[in-house]
Design a protein around this motif. Structure first.
Motif, short mmCIF file in Angstrom:
data_model
loop_
_atom_site.label_atom_id
_atom_site.label_comp_id
_atom_site.label_asym_id
_atom_site.label_seq_id
_atom_site.Cartn_x
_atom_site.Cartn_y
_atom_site.Cartn_z
N SER B 112 0.83 -1.20 0.00
CA SER B 112 0.00 0.00 0.00
C SER B 112 0.87 1.25 0.00
O SER B 112 0.42 2.32 -0.43
CB SER B 112 -0.99 0.00 1.18
N TYR B 132 -5.56 4.51 8.56
CA TYR B 132 -4.30 3.77 8.77
C TYR B 132 -3.16 4.71 8.37
O TYR B 132 -3.09 5.15 7.22
CB TYR B 132 -4.34 2.52 7.89
N TYR B 135 -1.07 5.09 4.78
CA TYR B 135 -1.57 5.72 3.55
C TYR B 135 -1.15 7.18 3.48
O TYR B 135 -0.74 7.68 2.44
CB TYR B 135 -3.10 5.69 3.47
N TYR B 180 -8.25 5.87 -0.93
CA TYR B 180 -7.92 4.74 -0.06
C TYR B 180 -9.16 4.37 0.75
O TYR B 180 -9.69 5.21 1.49
CB TYR B 180 -6.82 5.12 0.93
N CYS B 182 -10.59 1.20 3.37
CA CYS B 182 -10.22 0.00 4.14
C CYS B 182 -11.45 -0.51 4.85
O CYS B 182 -11.95 0.14 5.78
CB CYS B 182 -9.11 0.36 5.13
N ASN B 185 -12.86 -1.82 8.57
CA ASN B 185 -11.97 -0.68 8.73
C ASN B 185 -11.00 -0.82 9.91
O ASN B 185 -11.36 -1.25 10.99
CB ASN B 185 -12.83 0.58 8.93
N ASP B 214 -8.20 -1.72 0.72
CA ASP B 214 -7.46 -2.53 1.68
C ASP B 214 -8.43 -3.49 2.36
O ASP B 214 -9.26 -3.07 3.17
CB ASP B 214 -6.79 -1.60 2.69
#
Lengths: 410, 410
Positions: B112, B132, B135, B180, B182, B185, B214
């Motif tokens: 990533s 996160y 990123y 991005y 995720c 999460n 992600d």
């Protein structure tokens, strides 16, 4: 619309090894029974040392018990491994390298590419010619070059290493900032003497340059006078990063472990003219974009430094160097001029009768069923040369050399 | 003089986890006998599945015989592993993902971060808030942001996910290029419904954006209605890259294996307006700057897909989800509002009595000897929240929750 990194479009379409694979495939499609022997890519062939295998089995057992299970390790690598590296590979040779300055990684190829992350885009970059293609391609990707023009990327400074200059990378007259040096050299098998490396260190210190020193093949050095590490030279802690690998030393090409040394004394300039510790930047890069090497693999690397591991590794190196000797002797007997192969697992042969590198490649493939690597694939100054790797079984090396000797016998 | 990448100087000095480590150390230096329980970092604690360990021992044996020794593997990963991934993780769920579109790597964190290599520097980047940190930090390093201002980097588009919007990342009004996402999460444990993800895919297709999805926590999804992969949504093959990992699924945080899916149907724009296949660029990036994952580790990953491996992995996931349930129940009983923890190994708690994230961190550390992660460390919109990880033994989770329940009992 989302845009791509246009620098990728500057890359040459046919990377060296894919092109070799393409030609070999075309030949074997037509000659499916051809007993091809590959002495091209620098990949080891002999079993992993027993000490490393035993350490891995024990490490796998550790992973099976809650009390000895290992989750995320330190991004920089476990201290028990870094301490052994610092002690055996550096302090034992009089180099002031501490465990804190070592960053364990999954490959010297990755490190030598990723290192560009921490440098500015305005540096002038010097590479040898011929050169390990990764140094060049990663600079192209990063936008540090212009387009390719006549086999060379605009903006890169190429330093020829050929028979004419005794395979020494001559110090450039212009000022360069980042300098890639690889000794023992891939692909030529050439070495750098202490005096030659000291001259590079002195140049770098005088110009505020950084040397990116690739010592992936240091274990093959047999000449006691040759330096194994750039840090054996005075002042290198202020101007050099060193890449090392277990790939060729201990047969880890498929196991994956390497390390990079970034001295805490090394700095480069920020835009405001201040000095910034490169150690801090690389540590931040690795902490953010990397998550450490497998615990099991790090235990295998640690075992390289055990008494049994050291003996087994010595045996491997001696085995491949004996292969190199056979290659040198047989090619010489066939009237082919050879270089390297004494302190390195690569023999750098001059294509006979004025053949080009690729002509010689085709000739060896078609007539001897031997695959090597065309020197021109490593750079314009490699034209007319050919790399033969000592990484194979004794039987394969002997058979391949017999075929070449018969083909080229005077 | 050699220059550095000045973008690194924009990074916040105190990255979240080092700051946590610093505070824990300060406390334990003064209270060396404090029975600290760590529910902070998302690191697994239970043994590696037996199927994976058995596969690794067999792979180590392979490395001990010349005939079965493995040197350099394909940079993209062995086909036997990529085929199993494609079949089990995608085709079995009706996603058209082929083995050729899978790139095996040593970590989703690496992927990533590294993915930015192939994109231009003129893209507008959207991240959720909280997020996160990797990123954001990798975009800062790549020069895709301005300086930090009031807790946010200039030039990034932040999409809040908070209780106010039911933890849904709302589609921005402006046009963004790279997004991005995720889900499940990290850090909030929130999920995205099929309809929500479809809206993102539709947005991306309408704007020529690329979603970086992600899915590292997809194995924790218990709700049968939730998508595990972005490729379950119509059109995602034309606008999304997906990151997956064996870290949380099979306990590989210390073993290191992950993979990234880049569909061959995915393109982005070159400077001349032409469409370029992202698969080709990522393949070139990985071939040049990466050398594949350890053969031994790939065999361990393959074993995840065996019948025994699948059962063992399900057992691990169920174990951690039961921990999450206990955390949810106990915190709720203590009057603390919680989110997540049903389809994810993270519980996102609202700090009680208007405490800030770090105040709550200190309170839990000092009074309960429990370490969690302050929500504000994941972004400005995380202020007032706190992440508690379900990755620990049952006993530690129960003890930690009892201490919190006693401290906060109404």
């Amino acid at each position: 619309m989302t845009t791509i990194n246009d620098n990728y479009l500057k890359l040459k379409a046919g990377y060296l090894f894919p092109e070799i694979a393409r030609r070999v495939k075309a030949y074997t499609d037509e000659n499916p029974d051809a007993p091809i022997i590959k002495l091209g890519i620098g990949d080891v062939t002999e079993p992993l040392p027993a000490a490393c295998r035993e350490a891995m089995v024990a490490a796998v057992e550790d992973m099976g018990q809650r009390q000895t299970f290992h989750g995320y390790g330190p991004e920089q690598g476990y201290l028990w491994l870094r301490e052994k590296i610092a002690q055996h590979d550096f302090q034992a040779r009089g180099c002031q390298v501490s465990a804190e300055e070592i960053f364990v990684s999954d490959g010297a190829k990755c490190d030598s590419g990723n290192i560009l992350d921490i440098f500015g885009r305005d540096n002038t970059i010097a590479v040898t010619d011929p050169v390990y293609p990764v140094y060049v391609d990663t600079n192209v990707m990063a936008g540090n070059t212009g387009a390719m023009d006549d086999g060379k990327y605009q903006g890169l400074v190429y330093l020829p290493i050929t028979a004419e200059n005794s395979f020494t990378a001559e110090i450039p007259e212009e000022k360069v900032d980042l300098i890639y040096l690889c000794f023992p050299n891939n692909p030529t098998g050439a070495t750098a003497s202490r005096a030659e490396l000291q001259a590079w260190v002195d140049y770098a210190r005088a110009h505020g340059s950084i040397i990116l020193f690739d010592a992936a093949y240091e274990a093959f050095i047999t000449d006691a006078e040759l330096p194994h590490s750039i840090y054996e030279l005075d002042g290198a802690r202020n101007c050099a990063i060193e890449f090392r690998s277990f790939s060729k030393t201990a047969g880890f090409t498929g196991t994956r472990c390497a390390f990079t040394v970034v001295p805490k004394t090394l700095t480069a300039k920020a835009a405001d003219g201040s000095d910034v510790e490169l150690w801090k930047l690389w540590n931040r890069r690795q902490s953010t974009k990397f998550n450490g090497v497998s615990y099991i693999v790090q235990r295998a690397a640690e075992a390289v430094y055990s008494e049994a591991g050291q003996q087994q590794v010595k045996g491997l190196i001696a085995f491949y160097l004996e292969n190199a000797k056979i290659i040198r002797q047989q090619l010489t007997a066939a009237g082919i001029q050879v270089y390297g192969g004494i302190n390195a697992p690569y023999v750098w042969a001059q294509a006979p009768a004025g053949l080009s590198s690729w002509d010689f490649f085709d000739k060896l493939l078609y007539h001897c069923n031997v695959v090597g690597t065309p020197g021109s694939g490593f750079g314009a100054a490699g034209e007319g040369y050919f790399r033969i790797s000592a990484f194979n079984s004794r039987e394969n090396v002997e058979t391949a050399m017999q075929r070449i000797a018969e083909q080229f016998k005077v």
